[in-house]
Design an enzyme around this catalytic site. Structure first.
Site, PDB file in Angstrom:
ATOM      1  N   THR A  50       0.925  -1.329   0.121  1.00 35.68           N
ATOM      2  CA  THR A  50      -0.199   0.144   0.467  1.00 35.68           C
ATOM      3  C   THR A  50       0.611   1.099  -0.016  1.00 35.68           C
ATOM      4  OG1 THR A  50       0.210   0.344   2.739  1.00 35.68           O
ATOM      5  CG2 THR A  50      -2.078  -1.207   1.037  1.00 35.68           C
ATOM      6  N   ILE A  74      -3.867  -9.733   2.499  1.00 32.91           N
ATOM      7  CA  ILE A  74      -3.648 -10.731   3.134  1.00 32.91           C
ATOM      8  C   ILE A  74      -4.987 -10.813   3.563  1.00 32.91           C
ATOM      9  CG2 ILE A  74      -2.062 -10.493   5.148  1.00 32.91           C
ATOM     10  CD1 ILE A  74      -4.101  -8.355   6.924  1.00 32.91           C
ATOM     11  N   ALA A  96       0.726  -6.755   9.388  1.00 34.75           N
ATOM     12  CA  ALA A  96       0.332  -5.891   7.962  1.00 34.75           C
ATOM     13  C   ALA A  96      -0.957  -5.967   8.692  1.00 34.75           C
ATOM     14  CB  ALA A  96      -0.181  -7.375   6.820  1.00 34.75           C
ATOM     15  N   SER A  99      -2.379   1.261   9.647  1.00 29.09           N
ATOM     16  CA  SER A  99      -1.928   1.600  10.722  1.00 29.09           C
ATOM     17  C   SER A  99      -1.682   3.256  11.783  1.00 29.09           C
ATOM     18  CB  SER A  99      -0.392   1.616  11.206  1.00 29.09           C
ATOM     19  OG  SER A  99       0.553   2.416   9.813  1.00 29.09           O
ATOM     20  N   THR A 148      -1.411  -2.768  19.683  1.00 29.72           N
ATOM     21  CA  THR A 148      -1.497  -1.986  19.559  1.00 29.72           C
ATOM     22  C   THR A 148      -1.820  -1.393  20.403  1.00 29.72           C
ATOM     23  OG1 THR A 148      -2.271   0.770  19.734  1.00 29.72           O
ATOM     24  CG2 THR A 148      -3.369  -0.883  18.170  1.00 29.72           C
ATOM     25  N   ASP A 149      -1.243  -0.495  22.057  1.00 28.36           N
ATOM     26  CA  ASP A 149      -1.579  -0.031  23.075  1.00 28.36           C
ATOM     27  C   ASP A 149      -3.309   1.186  22.754  1.00 28.36           C
ATOM     28  OD1 ASP A 149      -0.339   2.209  22.250  1.00 28.36           O
ATOM     29  OD2 ASP A 149      -0.045   2.818  23.504  1.00 28.36           O
ATOM     30  N   GLU A 150      -3.261   0.753  21.641  1.00 28.12           N
ATOM     31  CA  GLU A 150      -4.442   1.851  21.891  1.00 28.12           C
ATOM     32  C   GLU A 150      -5.941   1.025  21.610  1.00 28.12           C
ATOM     33  OE1 GLU A 150      -3.945   5.024  17.902  1.00 28.12           O
ATOM     34  OE2 GLU A 150      -2.186   4.927  18.322  1.00 28.12           O
ATOM     35  N   ASN A 203       3.496   3.541  21.078  1.00 22.43           N
ATOM     36  CA  ASN A 203       3.677   4.559  19.851  1.00 22.43           C
ATOM     37  C   ASN A 203       5.578   4.153  19.413  1.00 22.43           C
ATOM     38  OD1 ASN A 203       1.675   5.886  20.889  1.00 22.43           O
ATOM     39  ND2 ASN A 203       2.204   7.483  19.336  1.00 22.43           N
ATOM     40  N   LYS A 213       3.285  10.350   9.876  1.00 27.04           N
ATOM     41  CA  LYS A 213       3.242  10.158  11.978  1.00 27.04           C
ATOM     42  C   LYS A 213       3.959  11.012  12.487  1.00 27.04           C
ATOM     43  CE  LYS A 213       1.266   5.872  11.760  1.00 27.04           C
ATOM     44  NZ  LYS A 213       1.963   5.235  11.141  1.00 27.04           N
ATOM     45  N   LEU A 214       3.597  11.009  14.090  1.00 20.64           N
ATOM     46  CA  LEU A 214       4.400  12.349  14.127  1.00 20.64           C
ATOM     47  C   LEU A 214       5.823  13.053  14.341  1.00 20.64           C
ATOM     48  CD1 LEU A 214       3.512  15.183  15.809  1.00 20.64           C
ATOM     49  CD2 LEU A 214       4.377  13.793  18.608  1.00 20.64           C
TER      50      LEU A 214
HETATM   51  P1  NAD Z   1       2.998   0.580   7.913  1.00 15.68           P
HETATM   52  O1  NAD Z   1       1.508   1.705   8.106  1.00 15.68           O
HETATM   53  O2  NAD Z   1       4.181   1.486   7.878  1.00 15.68           O
HETATM   54  O3  NAD Z   1       3.176  -0.982   7.773  1.00 15.68           O
HETATM   55  C1  NAD Z   1       1.972  -1.297   7.181  1.00 15.68           C
HETATM   56  C2  NAD Z   1       2.293  -2.257   6.289  1.00 15.68           C
HETATM   57  O4  NAD Z   1       1.017  -3.324   5.935  1.00 15.68           O
HETATM   58  C3  NAD Z   1       2.800  -1.601   4.714  1.00 15.68           C
HETATM   59  O5  NAD Z   1       4.082  -2.530   4.486  1.00 15.68           O
HETATM   60  C4  NAD Z   1       1.885  -2.212   3.853  1.00 15.68           C
HETATM   61  O6  NAD Z   1       2.157  -2.260   2.298  1.00 15.68           O
HETATM   62  C5  NAD Z   1       1.451  -3.564   4.706  1.00 15.68           C
HETATM   63  N1  NAD Z   1       0.340  -3.784   3.626  1.00 15.68           N
HETATM   64  C6  NAD Z   1      -1.628  -2.975   4.562  1.00 15.68           C
HETATM   65  N2  NAD Z   1      -2.100  -3.734   3.541  1.00 15.68           N
HETATM   66  C7  NAD Z   1      -2.017  -5.136   4.086  1.00 15.68           C
HETATM   67  C8  NAD Z   1      -2.608  -5.637   3.411  1.00 15.68           C
HETATM   68  N3  NAD Z   1      -4.449  -5.962   2.990  1.00 15.68           N
HETATM   69  N4  NAD Z   1      -2.408  -7.382   3.012  1.00 15.68           N
HETATM   70  C9  NAD Z   1      -1.355  -7.302   3.540  1.00 15.68           C
HETATM   71  N5  NAD Z   1       0.203  -6.385   3.261  1.00 15.68           N
HETATM   72  C10 NAD Z   1      -0.898  -5.506   3.726  1.00 15.68           C
HETATM   73  O7  NAD Z   1       2.469   0.414   9.999  1.00 15.68           O
HETATM   74  P2  NAD Z   1       3.944   0.016  11.054  1.00 15.68           P
HETATM   75  O8  NAD Z   1       3.302   1.319  11.863  1.00 15.68           O
HETATM   76  O9  NAD Z   1       4.512  -0.376  10.964  1.00 15.68           O
HETATM   77  O10 NAD Z   1       2.882  -1.227  12.109  1.00 15.68           O
HETATM   78  C11 NAD Z   1       2.859  -2.426  12.377  1.00 15.68           C
HETATM   79  C12 NAD Z   1       1.392  -2.580  12.865  1.00 15.68           C
HETATM   80  O11 NAD Z   1       2.316  -3.050  14.169  1.00 15.68           O
HETATM   81  C13 NAD Z   1       0.449  -3.177  12.409  1.00 15.68           C
HETATM   82  O12 NAD Z   1       0.063  -3.915  12.943  1.00 15.68           O
HETATM   83  C14 NAD Z   1       0.480  -1.891  13.855  1.00 15.68           C
HETATM   84  O13 NAD Z   1      -1.191  -1.899  14.483  1.00 15.68           O
HETATM   85  C15 NAD Z   1       1.287  -2.363  14.902  1.00 15.68           C
HETATM   86  N6  NAD Z   1       2.007  -1.371  16.231  1.00 15.68           N
HETATM   87  C16 NAD Z   1       2.378   0.069  15.290  1.00 15.68           C
HETATM   88  C17 NAD Z   1       2.742   0.939  16.188  1.00 15.68           C
HETATM   89  C18 NAD Z   1       3.331   2.721  15.393  1.00 15.68           C
HETATM   90  O14 NAD Z   1       3.993   3.171  16.413  1.00 15.68           O
HETATM   91  N7  NAD Z   1       3.220   2.462  14.883  1.00 15.68           N
HETATM   92  C19 NAD Z   1       2.880   0.539  17.330  1.00 15.68           C
HETATM   93  C20 NAD Z   1       2.331  -0.806  18.235  1.00 15.68           C
HETATM   94  C21 NAD Z   1       1.899  -1.571  17.410  1.00 15.68           C
HETATM   95  P1  TYD Z   2       0.503   9.454  15.171  1.00 17.79           P
HETATM   96  O1  TYD Z   2       1.837  10.388  15.073  1.00 17.79           O
HETATM   97  O2  TYD Z   2      -0.639  10.324  14.197  1.00 17.79           O
HETATM   98  O3  TYD Z   2       0.742   8.945  15.891  1.00 17.79           O
HETATM   99  P2  TYD Z   2      -0.679   7.928  17.164  1.00 17.79           P
HETATM  100  O4  TYD Z   2      -2.280   8.786  16.889  1.00 17.79           O
HETATM  101  O5  TYD Z   2      -0.938   6.452  16.890  1.00 17.79           O
HETATM  102  O6  TYD Z   2      -0.511   7.972  18.715  1.00 17.79           O
HETATM  103  O7  TYD Z   2       0.287  10.679  16.730  1.00 17.79           O
HETATM  104  C1  TYD Z   2       0.866  11.201  17.740  1.00 17.79           C
HETATM  105  C2  TYD Z   2       0.559  12.283  18.221  1.00 17.79           C
HETATM  106  O8  TYD Z   2       0.548  13.556  17.961  1.00 17.79           O
HETATM  107  C3  TYD Z   2      -0.843  12.340  18.331  1.00 17.79           C
HETATM  108  O9  TYD Z   2      -1.727  12.218  19.710  1.00 17.79           O
HETATM  109  C4  TYD Z   2      -1.465  13.284  17.587  1.00 17.79           C
HETATM  110  C5  TYD Z   2      -0.361  13.961  17.526  1.00 17.79           C
HETATM  111  N1  TYD Z   2      -0.356  14.430  16.132  1.00 17.79           N
HETATM  112  C6  TYD Z   2      -0.416  15.633  16.459  1.00 17.79           C
HETATM  113  O10 TYD Z   2      -0.635  16.788  16.999  1.00 17.79           O
HETATM  114  N2  TYD Z   2       0.022  17.046  14.917  1.00 17.79           N
HETATM  115  C7  TYD Z   2      -0.003  16.013  13.903  1.00 17.79           C
HETATM  116  O11 TYD Z   2       0.185  16.397  12.240  1.00 17.79           O
HETATM  117  C8  TYD Z   2       0.439  14.267  14.171  1.00 17.79           C
HETATM  118  C9  TYD Z   2       0.382  13.175  12.919  1.00 17.79           C
HETATM  119  C10 TYD Z   2      -0.081  13.732  15.138  1.00 17.79           C
END
Ligand code: NAD
Ligand code: TYD
Length: 378
Positions: A50, A74, A96, A99, A148-150, A203, A213-214
């Site tokens: 994606t 998936i 996957a 997110s 995630t913790d969310e 996060n 992301k932030l």
């Molecule tokens: P990301 O969005 O960077 O990556 C997601 C990946 O999944 C991408 O490579 C995308 O191409 C692939 N994908 C999406 N839909 C798909 C599908 N239908 N089939 C196959 N592949 C698909 O996400 P991330 O930040 O690397 O997060 C990875 C996992 O960790 C997620 O499950 C998320 O919920 C979890 N997580 C993320 C955070 C964070 O802070 N980023 C924290 C806790 C948990």
């Molecule tokens: P984000 O990185 O989107 O992670 P999550 O929503 O999963 O916690 O955002 C982190 C925090 O930063 C969240 O409280 C929202 C805030 N945020 C901003 O204030 N400005 C922005 O442009 C973005 C993307 C996030």
């Protein structure tokens, strides 16, 4: 335990592959890189690619004999069946997902599809595959669901951190879809004896995070002298964990975690968003001494809040520390410095993915959020 079983339980030197879903995304690609750096066995990386998936993240290991990339969804049951039969992985590490919370607010459909239907389809395929394994391989097999913790909702300032028994109370479409996927995994453990484990992490930040992301967004905008959009009053708290520490936690859980258990993963680094952004600005002032945008704090702009914005997340990771002897190696200060240095050294990576469709996203998410005030943080 036979020598063969021991060999398979120990990732080092194992010839049985693991299947990673979403391995071209932020955490998935860091995990695959860490996995190979640790000298572990082969990886099949299944990713739909994606907007968030970027094979370039894995360029350094793409030609290793133990690495196989498969582009696929998936939600595609037939493809999953064939993939599992062909590669016969000893584990599935399921990253996957869709997110990004803001995207889930503007378009929840893709979140329900991938995070719920996709996880359901993967669980069904894993169950059928598991039944085809012999007794030893079945005993070794693991399904690690990365969550995630969310899912736990939001905390008041004095509330204790989320622990594994905290009731689920998801507030965004993203969090609700991840909560649903966690419940499905739990049900597959209890109903079908699928040897699954769930992790709920706070996060993450670090290299290869998509600049929606932030932290990477703020670095990318600051470098270009663009506004740094802080939602609401910027007093929301997140518990930040450096991505490599999350990956190490996942490897420990995969190797030694108990089936059917949940492990919370967190950095013990609670910071308000405003603290994060001002710390980033100070680091950028230091690392970009020639920048015409110094002091970068002047770019800070308060914009309309995110609907349903969770006020505070914090993770109690004692179970993981106690049972699996895991603790984060990076402090927020060392991890953030590494992260900023990485983004400044990889501006082409950022520039390539912030052209095209990314611009459309920025217009959609930020176009209607007029600056509430453009005052500096302090
Ligand atoms: P990301 O969005 O960077 O990556 C997601 C990946 O999944 C991408 O490579 C995308 O191409 C692939 N994908 C999406 N839909 C798909 C599908 N239908 N089939 C196959 N592949 C698909 O996400 P991330 O930040 O690397 O997060 C990875 C996992 O960790 C997620 O499950 C998320 O919920 C979890 N997580 C993320 C955070 C964070 O802070 N980023 C924290 C806790 C948990
Ligand atoms: P984000 O990185 O989107 O992670 P999550 O929503 O999963 O916690 O955002 C982190 C925090 O930063 C969240 O409280 C929202 C805030 N945020 C901003 O204030 N400005 C922005 O442009 C973005 C993307 C996030």
């Amino acid at each position: 335990m036979s020598a063969e079983q021991k060999r398979k339980r120990t990732p080092n030197g194992s010839s049985s592959p693991i299947l990673v879903t979403g391995g071209a995304g932020f955490i998935g690609s860091n995990f695959v890189l860490e996995w190979f750096a640790a000298g572990n066995g082969p990886v099949i990386n299944l990713d739909k690619l994606t907007y968030a998936g970027n094979p370039e993240n894995l360029a350094s290991i793409a030609n290793l004999p133990g690495y196989t990339f498969v582009r696929g969804d998936i939600c595609d049951a037939e493809m999953l069946k064939n993939l599992l039969e062909r590669y016969r992985p000893r584990a599935i590490v399921h990253f996957a997902a869709e997110s990004h919370v803001d995207r889930s607010i503007l378009g929840p459909e893709a979140f329900l599809r991938t995070n719920i239907d996709g996880t359901f389809t993967l669980l069904r395929a894993a169950k059928v595959y598991l039944e085809s394994l012999d007794e030893n391989d079945r005993a070794d097999f693991r399904f690690l669901h990365v969550s995630t913790d969310e899912v736990y909702g939001t905390l008041a300032p004095e509330d204790p951190a989320f622990h594994e028994q905290t009731p689920y109370a998801p507030n965004s479409p993203y969090a609700a879809s991840k909560a649903a996927s966690d419940h499905l995994v739990r049900a597959w453990v209890h109903t079908y004896n699928l040897p699954a484990i769930i992790t709920n992490c706070s996060n993450n930040y670090g290299p290869y995070q998509f600049p929606e992301k932030l932290i990477p967004l703020m670095i990318a905008n600051a470098r270009r002298g663009k506004p740094l959009p802080v939602y609401g009053d910027g007093q929301q708290v997140r518990d930040w964990l450096y991505v490599a520490d999350h990956c190490r936690a996942l490897m420990s859980v995969l190797e030694r975690g108990r089936i059917g258990e949940t492990y919370n993963v967190g950095g013990c680094n609670q910071r308000t968003n405003l603290e994060v952004v001002t710390t980033l600005c100070t680091l950028l002032d230091e690392l970009l001494p020639e920048s015409e945008f110094r002091p970068h704090k002047q770019l800070l702009t308060y914009v309309a809040d995110r609907p349903g914005h969770d006020r505070r997340y914090a993770i109690n990771a004692e179970k993981l520390q106690r049972e699996l002897d895991w603790s984060p190696q990076e402090s927020f200060e060392t991890g953030l410095r590494k992260t900023v240095e990485w983004y400044l050294a990889n501006t082409e990576w950022v520039d390539r993915i912030t052209s095209g469709a990314y611009q459309h996203w920025v217009e959609q998410n930020y176009g209607s959020r007029e600056a509430v005030s453009a005052r500096s943080a302090q």
